[in-house]
Scaffold this motif. Sequence first.
Motif, short mmCIF file in Angstrom:
data_model
loop_
_atom_site.label_atom_id
_atom_site.label_comp_id
_atom_site.label_asym_id
_atom_site.label_seq_id
_atom_site.Cartn_x
_atom_site.Cartn_y
_atom_site.Cartn_z
N GLY A 19 0.79 -1.21 0.00
CA GLY A 19 0.00 0.00 0.00
C GLY A 19 0.83 1.26 0.00
N GLY A 20 2.09 1.15 -0.32
CA GLY A 20 2.92 2.34 -0.36
C GLY A 20 3.47 2.71 1.00
N ALA A 21 4.05 3.87 1.04
CA ALA A 21 4.76 4.31 2.24
C ALA A 21 3.86 4.47 3.45
N TYR A 22 2.65 5.02 3.25
CA TYR A 22 1.78 5.24 4.40
C TYR A 22 1.33 3.91 5.01
N GLU A 39 13.63 6.82 19.41
CA GLU A 39 12.52 6.94 20.36
C GLU A 39 11.24 7.23 19.56
N GLU A 40 10.09 6.94 20.17
CA GLU A 40 8.79 7.14 19.52
C GLU A 40 8.61 8.57 19.02
N GLU A 41 8.92 9.54 19.87
CA GLU A 41 8.72 10.94 19.49
C GLU A 41 9.64 11.34 18.34
N THR A 42 10.89 10.90 18.37
CA THR A 42 11.83 11.20 17.29
C THR A 42 11.36 10.58 15.99
N ILE A 47 9.02 10.97 10.55
CA ILE A 47 7.98 10.64 9.57
C ILE A 47 7.48 11.93 8.92
N ALA A 48 7.25 12.95 9.72
CA ALA A 48 6.79 14.23 9.18
C ALA A 48 7.82 14.83 8.24
N VAL A 49 9.09 14.78 8.61
CA VAL A 49 10.15 15.32 7.76
C VAL A 49 10.25 14.49 6.47
N SER A 50 10.14 13.18 6.58
CA SER A 50 10.24 12.31 5.41
C SER A 50 9.09 12.55 4.43
N GLU A 51 7.92 12.91 4.96
CA GLU A 51 6.79 13.21 4.08
C GLU A 51 7.01 14.50 3.31
N SER A 52 7.71 15.44 3.90
CA SER A 52 7.86 16.75 3.27
C SER A 52 9.13 16.89 2.44
N THR A 53 9.98 15.88 2.44
CA THR A 53 11.20 15.94 1.62
C THR A 53 10.99 15.13 0.35
N PRO A 54 11.71 15.48 -0.71
CA PRO A 54 11.55 14.75 -1.97
C PRO A 54 11.94 13.28 -1.80
N THR A 124 -2.94 4.43 10.79
CA THR A 124 -1.63 5.06 11.03
C THR A 124 -1.79 6.52 11.39
N GLY A 125 -2.64 7.22 10.66
CA GLY A 125 -2.88 8.64 10.96
C GLY A 125 -3.45 8.83 12.34
N VAL A 126 -4.42 8.00 12.73
CA VAL A 126 -5.02 8.10 14.06
C VAL A 126 -3.97 7.82 15.14
N CYS A 127 -3.15 6.80 14.93
CA CYS A 127 -2.09 6.48 15.91
C CYS A 127 -1.09 7.62 16.04
N MET A 128 -0.73 8.24 14.93
CA MET A 128 0.22 9.35 14.98
C MET A 128 -0.36 10.53 15.75
N VAL A 129 -1.65 10.83 15.52
CA VAL A 129 -2.29 11.92 16.25
C VAL A 129 -2.35 11.61 17.73
N LEU A 130 -2.76 10.39 18.08
CA LEU A 130 -2.85 10.01 19.50
C LEU A 130 -1.48 10.03 20.17
#
Length: 186
Positions: A19-22, A39-42, A47-54, A124-130
Amino acid sequence: MIYLELFLGFLRVGCFAFGGAYGAIPLIREVVLSYGWLEEETLTYLIAVSESTPGPIMVNLATYVGSTQAGLGGAFLATLAVVLPSFILILLITSAMAAVADNPCVKAVLAGLKPCITGVILATGVCMVLNRCRALEGRQPVDLRAAGITAALGLVLIISARVKKKLSPVKLILLAACMGLVVYGP
């Protein structure tokens, strides 16, 4: 030993990430946390940085984790491991595609995978938000401006779906950047 762990860990991600990266983020999270590489927070920030980089998210994550754990060699091995299964699979599929493209069983399997992948991405999105909300507890309140931007972007997507006009991801990213400038600007 770290080179072998990086290679095998990210080879597992490459082999079982559908299903791709997500869809792969839960598997990457499991591998990275089980080996104790980040660590979880790192990892959430990464993940956020990887989404926004080429580039593909899985490749960006593998490269970064590999480099933090074993330098340039680790980055190379982790990246190779995460792309190798897909590379081999694509070579095999393209050579056999003409023979199975019209097979009803193949079409049924692919149609059945679509809702599964959608569910994995949503979870995945819900887990990241939580996880992000838990990380912020006691330190700072939830950023209402970011929540507003997210809601506005969601509304734009819903409206574009209702009028049956596909919104380009590039346009969506540019819209989000403009909204960020307006909301957080100087």
